[in-house]
Design a protein around this motif. Sequence first.
Motif, short mmCIF file in Angstrom:
data_model
loop_
_atom_site.label_atom_id
_atom_site.label_comp_id
_atom_site.label_asym_id
_atom_site.label_seq_id
_atom_site.Cartn_x
_atom_site.Cartn_y
_atom_site.Cartn_z
N TYR A 166 21.51 8.94 31.73
CA TYR A 166 22.71 9.38 31.02
C TYR A 166 22.40 10.61 30.16
O TYR A 166 21.35 10.66 29.50
N TYR A 167 23.33 11.57 30.19
CA TYR A 167 23.18 12.80 29.42
C TYR A 167 24.48 13.04 28.65
O TYR A 167 25.58 12.81 29.17
N LYS A 168 24.34 13.54 27.42
CA LYS A 168 25.50 13.74 26.56
C LYS A 168 25.92 15.22 26.55
O LYS A 168 25.07 16.11 26.50
N PHE A 169 27.25 15.43 26.58
CA PHE A 169 27.80 16.79 26.59
C PHE A 169 29.03 16.87 25.70
O PHE A 169 29.75 15.88 25.52
N GLU A 170 29.27 18.08 25.22
CA GLU A 170 30.48 18.32 24.44
C GLU A 170 31.70 18.52 25.34
O GLU A 170 32.84 18.25 24.93
N PHE A 171 31.45 19.01 26.56
CA PHE A 171 32.57 19.36 27.43
C PHE A 171 32.16 19.12 28.87
O PHE A 171 31.00 19.36 29.25
N VAL A 172 33.10 18.62 29.69
CA VAL A 172 32.85 18.35 31.10
C VAL A 172 33.89 19.08 31.94
O VAL A 172 35.09 19.05 31.63
#
Length: 531
Positions: free
Chosen positions: A162-168
């Motif tokens: 799992y990777y965290k992002f501000e925008f997809v």
Amino acid sequence: MAAQQQQPKARSTRQAVPATSRVAIIGGGISGLAAAKQLAAHDPVVFEATPFVGGVWKHCVYRSTRLQTPRPDYEFSDYSWRNRDDPTFPTHAEIVDYLEGYADTFGLWRYIMLGAKVVDVKFLGGRAAGFTELWSGTGEPLQGKPVWEVGVATAGSDAVQYYKFEFVVMCAGKYGDVPRMPVFPKGKGPEVFRGKVMHSLDYCKLSEEETVELMRGKKVVVVGYKKSAIDLALECAQANQGEGGEACTMLVRTLHWVVPSYSIWGLPFFLFYSTRLAQFLYERPGQGFLRSMLCRLMTPLRAGVSKFIESYLAWKLPLDKYGLRPDHPFVEDYASCQMAILPDGFFDMADRDMIRFRRASSRWCFSPNGVLLDDGTEVEADLVFLATGFEGKDKLRAVLPEPFRGLVVDRSGMMPLYRGTIHPLIPNMAFVGYVESVSNLHTSELRCRWLAGLLGGRFALPSVEAMVRHVDGEAEAMRRTTRFYRRHCISTYSIHDSDAMCADLGTRVLRKGNWLAELFAPYNNQDYKEE
């Protein structure tokens, strides 16, 4: 000068997700590559499930598949085809080469993780921020903290990271991966058929030798009458030429207009739909009362244009001979992006009785020896191909969490996307490649540029309520133009659509050099080169 195609370079793709990446792009097709280039300032990560880029052009084509538009109408504004003057429509292999060259030229491989399949997306924003007055709660696409967590399964591993992002940015596409399968009453489906049933998606995975071996000497039924069904029927007829060959039968449920070329009675096709003057005749989202009244007054003129094209097609093609003339106007197919360009030799094969046509409603079903039509007639078959399309939205539903999964499609049956990109109720996420036009590449590229402007703070989104009103108005405009409006096609108002994005970005809306060209010349990708 637009960049020219170059020889392939050594390609070094991304092997890990850096902590500095704030943006995830899901899908490495046309839209994903365009998004990577436009959002390069944010060091994006492109998750591509397969070992290759190219999307549908790499994984969901037949050996005979070609583009349906000329090369100059299907190119990035800053990257020309090397042989753009070649009048032939490019093959799927040429398109993949073109896309790989685009990635080479702009150094996009460093953002791409191949063999990285997104299997889960989790929302980290607490409450569903999209239900507030402003999109994402504040109206800001990048808020300095993770909003989405993306679960990725890499090739050769069962583990999900799992990777965290501000925008997809969702660029998974509408075609391929998830086949649309007809539903039958119990005892009337494929389970009673003694032969073989395949969806066109499975056919795409076969080599040329395997397809010929599969179809040669077999009684084949192809269910469908859109581009993929037409191409498949032609390949079947070609495989069955000569002694021992069998005819291919197309099971036609809904008729659509087909076009032999981009010339109508000697006039270039763009004159009818691709100039600013031509598109002035058609409904567009957000038009005022006066323009709505004017559109009503111009109804006979729109009908006349459609009849003019229909008269040519009925003269040029044996539509009446084979009972293939649709009851609906040509413009309804054009306005829903369902106009298909015929492959060479299609009706020649029909004239040789190698392709046959049978009409059926949605009530057709299987029998032990083939398929049964509405009137009880049986069409014998050894092999049945289902060229029945794809469920692209199901790919989104499979990874999005609730409540967003249930918001993918609204009550109109469409994806409610503001500027064809932003779902008003799904925060910090964009969708590119889910709106169709005559040139989907141009549509995606301009949307990615618009998206880069949004993430770069060049403009702000309106309120959630205003965006919902806009997408409702767009659906209503399409509903008044074509019965097939759920496909979300902008072909009859594509220039107006591009105008709106240019206005948001603060760039020129009128892109031609003079008023004559502005009215009568077609708009294409080259008009939208970055300033």
